[in-house]
Design an enzyme around this catalytic site. Structure first.
Site, PDB file in Angstrom:
ATOM      1  N   ASP A  24      -6.256  -3.933  11.516  1.00  0.00           N
ATOM      2  CA  ASP A  24      -5.094  -3.058  11.477  1.00  0.00           C
ATOM      3  C   ASP A  24      -4.914  -2.416  12.848  1.00  0.00           C
ATOM      4  O   ASP A  24      -5.836  -2.399  13.669  1.00  0.00           O
ATOM      5  CB  ASP A  24      -5.306  -1.981  10.401  1.00  0.00           C
ATOM      6  CG  ASP A  24      -4.026  -1.277   9.992  1.00  0.00           C
ATOM      7  OD1 ASP A  24      -2.957  -1.582  10.559  1.00  0.00           O
ATOM      8  OD2 ASP A  24      -4.091  -0.417   9.099  1.00  0.00           O
TER       9      ASP A  24
ATOM     10  N   CYS B  73       0.807  -1.211   0.000  1.00  0.00           N
ATOM     11  CA  CYS B  73       0.000   0.000   0.000  1.00  0.00           C
ATOM     12  C   CYS B  73       0.846   1.270   0.000  1.00  0.00           C
ATOM     13  O   CYS B  73       2.011   1.263   0.383  1.00  0.00           O
ATOM     14  CB  CYS B  73      -0.916  -0.015   1.230  1.00  0.00           C
ATOM     15  SG  CYS B  73      -2.355   1.057   1.054  1.00  0.00           S
TER      16      CYS B  73
END
Length: 198
Positions: free
Chosen positions: A128, A7
């Site tokens: 996360d 990412c």
């Protein structure tokens, strides 16, 4: 085999790195407060150079659904990742605008965060520790999860293999651990992929 998402790509050379390594997913961050933010114009140019076998994910924080759908319809992103306070009503509105797969991220602090994820209607969920914080959370909290999920937060070339073998996520997601001085590092990206047998 666990899938890989890398990412926070924002430069053309980042795309070149991805095309060499071939992760399953890459992420464009459209949250303006992020150091990895890219505009829709920049993302459009980067997507033109991305190998079409790699899925481009747009990362958003409480963004207008119409804007997100526009990026999908324009072919700039293939998949949507929601990292804010988006609820089921929001997801339903988004589904009315696009059929792109949706990932809903949950910041894991305690068992309540895990419970909330179980009823989420998104195609995938993500666990996360925060938005690109680079920190891990207590992975024992996710041992009971049965649906496919993305795992992020503090995953590095040194620990990702053992974490993937123990918890069997659908995909692992990394950003800050793939960087040197805030920019993607081809060697760290290679090491991350190699650690997972790719």
């Amino acid at each position: 085999m666990v899938k890989i998402k890398m990412c926070g790509l924002k430069r053309e050379c980042d795309i070149d790195y991805a095309n060499e390594i071939m992760p399953d997913y890459i992420g464009f961050v459209f949250w303006r407060k992020s150091s990895r933010y890219v505009s829709s114009e920049t993302a459009a140019e980067l997507k033109k150079h991305l190998n079409p076998a790699i899925t481009a994910v747009g990362v958003f924080v409480d963004e207008e659904p119409e804007y997100i759908a526009g990026l999908v319809n324009d072919g700039i992103i293939d998949m949507i990742q929601l990292h804010g306070c988006e609820d089921e009503d929001y997801i339903n509105v988004l589904r009315g605008l696009t059929d792109a797969p949706i990932i809903k991220a949950f910041r894991v602090i305690n068992d309540e965060d895990i419970a909330a994820s179980k009823s989420c209607s998104a195609d995938y969920i993500m666990f996360d520790s925060g938005c690109g914080s680079g920190k891990t959370f207590d992975h024992s909290l996710i041992e009971s999860i049965e649906r496919p999920y993305f795992l992020a937060g503090g995953l590095t070339p040194d620990n990702v293999r053992s974490v993937a073998q123990k918890f069997h996520p659908y995909a692992v997601d990394a950003s800050s651990s793939l960087e040197t001085d805030g920019l993607k590092d081809i060697n760290k990206m290679r090491e991350f992929s190699k650690a997972l047998g790719r």
